[in-house]
Design an enzyme around this catalytic site. Structure first.
Site, PDB file in Angstrom:
ATOM      1  N   LYS A 146      33.068  -0.925 -83.946  1.00 42.67           N
ATOM      2  CA  LYS A 146      32.754  -0.577 -82.785  1.00 42.67           C
ATOM      3  C   LYS A 146      33.853  -0.928 -81.559  1.00 42.67           C
ATOM      4  CE  LYS A 146      28.217  -0.167 -83.158  1.00 42.67           C
ATOM      5  NZ  LYS A 146      27.208  -1.119 -83.050  1.00 42.67           N
ATOM      6  N   ARG A 176      25.389  -2.910 -91.692  1.00 39.82           N
ATOM      7  CA  ARG A 176      25.451  -1.588 -91.283  1.00 39.82           C
ATOM      8  C   ARG A 176      26.914  -1.111 -91.210  1.00 39.82           C
ATOM      9  NH1 ARG A 176      25.020   1.876 -87.036  1.00 39.82           N
ATOM     10  NH2 ARG A 176      23.870   3.818 -87.455  1.00 39.82           N
TER      11      ARG A 176
END
Length: 371
Positions: free
Chosen positions: A299, A334
């Site tokens: 991210k 995840r």
């Protein structure tokens, strides 16, 4: 070496908890504060910055677990129920199951790994396979071999600036991979098929399918929903803090929390500071009574902290966040890099998933009786 029952009793009486209750109507907030104080707990009225309703407030109550239960009983009503439910969920045994149709996944024994397969042409992480079904299936098979328990097939990118796709187009991207993966991966592993749906947005159901290890499903490819320095919501109160509304959404279909996974949305409409605070306080989401999942993989927050590193250079940063998430109580992570993150999770699990064991052959209860 103490008796397990004695440990539970001593912890309930001696380990303080801080619980944030509300927002409540002012009269109820003041009543809760008085009740808590009367029962010997610490309590403080709080009006968070940016709250526009002067007639509502939150109450911070600090007390051991058994005292919080007494306060809940004394207050009664909806407030008492909220306190009891949150405390019960937070203190619930970590070992339980996540029900996925006719299959169950064991939670609490170790951190489960969700591998990401992006069947999008514009994945933020640069790993999208587009419409190449065979390549997606091969990626899924490789992830299973590397340690994935669940495969997440994403049919729409959520990177900043990504154009939304129609529901039909998303189906067209995802279903061929589900069907092919069901046959090729499932036959090999003996367990496959769609087993769940993840709603990334609240307007309509997405197609992120969850499956036992070896299966596959569909949904949106995970990216940052807004630039991490510019949150989509109010700066002082990102959506993740709005538990009062989020909890209602979770319980809308009845109390089936063993069928639910909560993901606080690392990177979605939050600043870097919001994301780091959320990771530090991830364990608080246990009070919802659901399995907790987090997706920090590659991210933008990690890239910013690593001097604007591109997605392909965020492996070590992702590993750090995965280890910290496991320590904070995540049930699932995840990730894009399954093999590496499965190894990180294995070491982190060895450190943090240690349960109290009574002395071998011990049958004495004197510690509990004295307590």
């Amino acid at each position: 070496g103490a008796d397990a029952e004695a440990v539970r009793t001593i912890v309930a009486r001696g380990l303080g908890r801080a619980m944030l209750v509300g927002p409540l109507p002012m009269a109820e907030a003041q009543a809760l504060r008085k009740t808590a104080s009367d029962l010997g707990a610490f309590a403080a009225l709080s009006r968070p910055a940016g709250r526009v309703d002067p007639e509502r407030a939150e109450v911070v109550v600090m007390a051991p677990a058994d005292a919080l239960t007494s306060i809940a009983d004394a207050v009664g009503g909806n407030t008492g129920r909220m306190i009891r439910d949150a405390l019960g969920a937070f203190l619930a045994p970590r070992r339980r199951v996540l029900k996925c149709r006719d299959r169950e996944l064991a939670l609490g024994e170790r951190t489960l790994i969700m591998g990401i397969i992006n069947v999008t042409p514009d994945s933020f992480s640069g790993d999208g396979v587009g419409g190449d079904t065979a390549r997606a299936v091969e990626q899924g098979k490789r992830m299973v071999e590397e340690g994935a328990d669940i495969l997440d097939v994403g049919g729409e990118s959520t990177r900043p600036g990504a154009e939304p796709v129609s529901f039909e187009e998303e189906l067209g991207r995802v279903l061929p991979v589900i069907q092919a993966g069901h046959l090729q991966v499932g036959d090999r592993q003996g367990r496959a098929g769609q087993r769940g749906v993840n709603h990334q947005r609240h307007q309509r159901p997405a197609l992120r399918r969850r499956d036992g290890a070896g299966g596959g499903g569909g949904g949106r490819g995970g990216g940052d929903h807004a630039h991490p320095r510019h949150p989509a919501g109010h700066a002082e109160e990102p959506e993740v803090r709005r538990r009062d509304r989020g909890d209602q959404r979770l319980s809308g279909g009845g109390d089936r929390r063993d069928h639910l996974v909560v993901d606080p949305g690392f990177g979605f409409g939050k600043t870097v500071e919001h994301n780091l605070e959320m990771l530090r306080r991830l364990g608080e989401f246990r009070c919802l009574g659901c399995a907790v999942m987090i997706g920090t993989s590659r991210k933008s927050t990690i890239g910013i902290l690593l001097d604007d590193a591109p997605p392909e250079e965020r492996l070590e940063g992702t590993a750090a966040t995965v280890a910290l998430a496991v320590a904070a109580g995540a049930d699932l992570v995840r990730v894009h890099d399954v093999e590496e993150m499965a190894r990180v999770a294995r070491i982190a699990d060895a450190v943090v998933r240690v349960e109290h064991q009574p002395p071998p052959g011990s049958e004495h209860k004197w510690a509990h009786e004295k307590a």
